[in-house]
Write an enzyme that holds these catalytic residues in place. Structure first.
Site, PDB file in Angstrom:
ATOM      1  N   ASP A   1       0.841  -1.197   0.000  1.00 19.49           N
ATOM      2  CA  ASP A   1       0.000   0.000   0.000  1.00 19.49           C
ATOM      3  C   ASP A   1       0.870   1.239   0.000  1.00 19.49           C
ATOM      4  O   ASP A   1       2.044   1.191   0.349  1.00 19.49           O
ATOM      5  CB  ASP A   1      -0.819   0.054   1.300  1.00 19.49           C
ATOM      6  CG  ASP A   1      -1.843  -1.043   1.337  1.00 19.49           C
ATOM      7  OD1 ASP A   1      -2.047  -1.681   0.302  1.00 19.49           O
ATOM      8  OD2 ASP A   1      -2.428  -1.251   2.415  1.00 19.49           O
TER       9      ASP A   1
ATOM     10  N   LYS B   1      -3.289   3.777  -3.802  1.00 17.53           N
ATOM     11  CA  LYS B   1      -3.698   4.733  -2.778  1.00 17.53           C
ATOM     12  C   LYS B   1      -4.039   4.103  -1.447  1.00 17.53           C
ATOM     13  O   LYS B   1      -4.445   2.960  -1.372  1.00 17.53           O
ATOM     14  CB  LYS B   1      -4.912   5.480  -3.286  1.00 17.53           C
ATOM     15  CG  LYS B   1      -4.592   6.446  -4.380  1.00 17.53           C
ATOM     16  CD  LYS B   1      -5.688   7.441  -4.477  1.00 17.53           C
ATOM     17  CE  LYS B   1      -5.159   8.786  -4.914  1.00 17.53           C
ATOM     18  NZ  LYS B   1      -6.182   9.800  -4.837  1.00 17.53           N
TER      19      LYS B   1
ATOM     20  N   MET C   1      -9.261   6.596   9.123  1.00 21.07           N
ATOM     21  CA  MET C   1      -9.692   7.313   7.910  1.00 21.07           C
ATOM     22  C   MET C   1     -10.719   8.369   8.279  1.00 21.07           C
ATOM     23  O   MET C   1     -11.744   8.506   7.604  1.00 21.07           O
ATOM     24  CB  MET C   1     -10.275   6.324   6.883  1.00 21.07           C
ATOM     25  CG  MET C   1      -9.246   5.322   6.394  1.00 21.07           C
ATOM     26  SD  MET C   1      -9.943   4.061   5.326  1.00 21.07           S
ATOM     27  CE  MET C   1     -10.529   2.872   6.527  1.00 21.07           C
TER      28      MET C   1
HETATM   29  N1  SAH Z   1      -4.649  -1.668   8.342  1.00 20.53           N
HETATM   30  C1  SAH Z   1      -4.310  -0.361   8.862  1.00 20.53           C
HETATM   31  C2  SAH Z   1      -5.394   0.642   8.584  1.00 20.53           C
HETATM   32  C3  SAH Z   1      -5.606   0.940   7.144  1.00 20.53           C
HETATM   33  S1  SAH Z   1      -6.798   2.198   6.902  1.00 20.53           S
HETATM   34  C4  SAH Z   1      -3.976  -0.467  10.341  1.00 20.53           C
HETATM   35  O1  SAH Z   1      -4.216  -1.514  10.925  1.00 20.53           O
HETATM   36  O2  SAH Z   1      -3.458   0.488  10.885  1.00 20.53           O
HETATM   37  C5  SAH Z   1      -5.791   3.617   6.812  1.00 20.53           C
HETATM   38  C6  SAH Z   1      -5.956   4.484   8.033  1.00 20.53           C
HETATM   39  O3  SAH Z   1      -5.157   3.971   9.090  1.00 20.53           O
HETATM   40  C7  SAH Z   1      -5.469   5.896   7.851  1.00 20.53           C
HETATM   41  O4  SAH Z   1      -6.446   6.692   7.248  1.00 20.53           O
HETATM   42  C8  SAH Z   1      -5.245   6.306   9.291  1.00 20.53           C
HETATM   43  O5  SAH Z   1      -6.455   6.628   9.914  1.00 20.53           O
HETATM   44  C9  SAH Z   1      -4.737   5.043   9.902  1.00 20.53           C
HETATM   45  N2  SAH Z   1      -3.267   4.992   9.963  1.00 20.53           N
HETATM   46  C10 SAH Z   1      -2.456   4.141   9.338  1.00 20.53           C
HETATM   47  N3  SAH Z   1      -1.167   4.367   9.678  1.00 20.53           N
HETATM   48  C11 SAH Z   1      -1.188   5.382  10.562  1.00 20.53           C
HETATM   49  C12 SAH Z   1      -0.200   6.073  11.310  1.00 20.53           C
HETATM   50  N4  SAH Z   1       1.103   5.757  11.180  1.00 20.53           N
HETATM   51  N5  SAH Z   1      -0.579   7.057  12.113  1.00 20.53           N
HETATM   52  C13 SAH Z   1      -1.866   7.391  12.257  1.00 20.53           C
HETATM   53  N6  SAH Z   1      -2.850   6.768  11.587  1.00 20.53           N
HETATM   54  C14 SAH Z   1      -2.532   5.770  10.745  1.00 20.53           C
END
Ligand code: SAH
Length: 476
Positions: free
Chosen positions: A248, A270, A383
């Site tokens: 991703d 994206k 998100m």
């Molecule tokens: N599978 C991922 C989530 C994917 S959806 C997980 O478990 O974290 C993508 C969302 O994850 C982003 O919009 C944000 O809200 C969050 N996200 C992912 N990485 C992040 C980070 N390093 N800091 C803050 N939010 C994060």
């Protein structure tokens, strides 16, 4: 580049050389390495030339070159050590339509002969446009020392084996086979002779064909929130072994750096699989690479089971009959809550925590707002940047306290992490005004731990008794 280097096929071609002295000899030694039909015109040929003629290596004509002698010749060499005679030979050559080289006369020649390092069929040609013959000789000497004499036989045997090796699929598999031969099995076997090399090639091919028949597989791997140290050991091992990594956009370069050097990296576009790469295309790419026999690592930010469209990908892989497994990762909520020194659950406060998405396929996502509005509830909103105002409005409407703490953590676990401590009432416009451009997680119902001693390096300069209504931005 005035002279363009090419390798000319001389097998069976007529090549004419005029001259019988030292200059002619030097050129002939080179030309005798080719499969050309050599004709030498000399009224006083050196004994070596006589000998080569006697052995049938060339045709010797004991007179100067005459008109008609160069007909059908590809190349004509003027090597008579006499400028006027060389010019006459060149004119005859040109009249016959041949390419002419006058030895040691760059200006009047159609082509020049480079310095050559000969490991036939591997040939290195060195040219300096006549500018620096000394340099050409030095480069030649250097290469002569560096390229093992066995390179020639290895390449010759390899060439004869090319057809058999075509049984391997074109591309990386075949390239891997040839590098294993030239840089491993071949040099090891050559000491024992050419038959040993051929046997080694057969073995190597059998090994590679067997490996090729091994079915591909897919690891759905969590890359964590961004800090490479938050990868699991299993994730590291998977990256070490991967042939293909489909990742991703949110996966950081530091983590991609850890993938096996030879691994092919494919960006699946994206965050949240926005419009640039469709989910169907991602599924198809995963399946195609695995079907080609590759070990595919599908690398997802955080934990693959959290808002990762994991099930759709598993279903596609399952439907194709391909083996898969899931390697969990640290989800953004875990990294975010750690960065503010809080717990996601706490005795007496909340015995449940919700992971919410700010928007779903239909747009802003609806949730059990009334349930969330109760005192002490905690939610991690993924998100959620764009939907913050919607979430805020829904919660307030359902009776949530305006002073409920809310903390937004951008780039959790990364060097550019930012923490915004605010309240439900202030979430917007605070969020918009902060102008975040990295991934952000909204922790509803949690403020950074007031007793900062617990995590002094995570959150700096936070007032010790943070009033609920206070909006503070805390940079790490
Ligand atoms: N599978 C991922 C989530 C994917 S959806 C997980 O478990 O974290 C993508 C969302 O994850 C982003 O919009 C944000 O809200 C969050 N996200 C992912 N990485 C992040 C980070 N390093 N800091 C803050 N939010 C994060």
């Amino acid at each position: 580049m005035q002279h363009f280097p090419i390798f000319l096929d001389l097998s069976g071609q007529r090549v004419v050389l005029a001259g019988g002295g030292e200059t002619a000899l030097a050129k002939l030694r080179l030309l005798l390495k080719t499969e050309a039909n050599l004709a030498v015109y000399a009224d006083r040929p050196a004994p070596e030339i006589e000998a080569w003629a006697a052995e049938g290596k060339l045709t010797l004509v004991r007179r100067p070159l005459a008109h008609g002698d160069a007909i059908c010749a590809r190349l004509v060499y003027a090597a008579t050590d006499d400028a006027a005679e060389d010019a006459r030979v060149a004119a005859i050559g040109h009249a016959a339509g041949a390419l002419v080289n006058i030895v040691d006369n760059l200006f009047d020649s159609d082509f020049i002969t480079p310095a050559i390092v000969d490991r036939d069929p591997v040939t290195v040609a060195i040219g300096t446009e006549g500018a620096a013959p000394v340099l050409a000789r030095a480069i030649k000497a250097d290469l002569e020392a560096r390229l093992p004499a066995t390179l020639g036989p290895l390449a010759r045997i390899g060439k004869a084996f090319r057809h058999a090796a075509d049984a391997l699929p074109f591309g990386r598999k075949r390239r891997d086979f040839w590098s294993a031969y030239y840089f491993g099995a071949g040099p090891r076997a050559i000491e024992a002779g050419e038959d040993a090399v051929r046997a080694a090639l057969e073995n190597l091919l059998a090994e590679h064909l067997a490996a090729d028949a091994a079915p591909g597989r897919v690891d759905f791997v969590g890359a964590g929130p961004g800090d490479p140290e938050l990868l699991t050991l299993k994730a590291r091992k998977a990256l070490d072994a991967a042939d293909v990594v489909i990742h991703d956009r949110l996966v950081t370069p530091e983590i991609l750096e850890l993938a096996r050097r030879e691994a092919v990296l494919v960006s699946a576009g994206k965050e949240g699989f926005g419009p640039s790469v469709s989910q169907d295309d991602i599924n198809a790419a995963i399946v195609a690479h695995a079907r080609a026999g590759h070990h595919v690592v599908r690398l997802k930010s955080g934990d693959p089971t959290v808002f990762g469209r994991l099930d759709e990908e598993i279903e596609a892989v399952d439907a194709a009959g391909i083996d898969w497994r899931v390697v969990p990762g640290i989800t953004a909520a875990s990294a975010a809550v750690a960065s503010i020194g809080q717990s996601l659950t706490r005795r007496g406060r909340n015995s449940a925590v919700r992971l919410l998405t700010g928007h779903d396929l239909a747009g802003f996502a609806e949730h059990d707002w009334a349930g969330l509005a109760r005192d002490g509830e905690v939610a991690a909103i993924y998100m959620g940047k764009r939907s913050a105002r919607f979430v805020q409005g829904r919660l307030l409407m359902h009776g949530a306290a305006a002073a409920t703490p809310v903390t937004v953590i951008e780039n959790a676990s990364r060097p550019d992490q930012r923490v915004l401590a605010t309240t439900l009432a202030q979430l917007e416009p605070t969020l918009t005004e902060a102008g975040l451009d990295g991934p952000a997680l909204i922790l509803y119902g949690l403020a950074p731990r007031a007793a900062l001693a617990a995590a002094p390096d995570l959150v700096a300069d936070l007032p010790s008794d943070l009033p609920a209504a206070l909006t503070t931005e805390i940079a790490r």
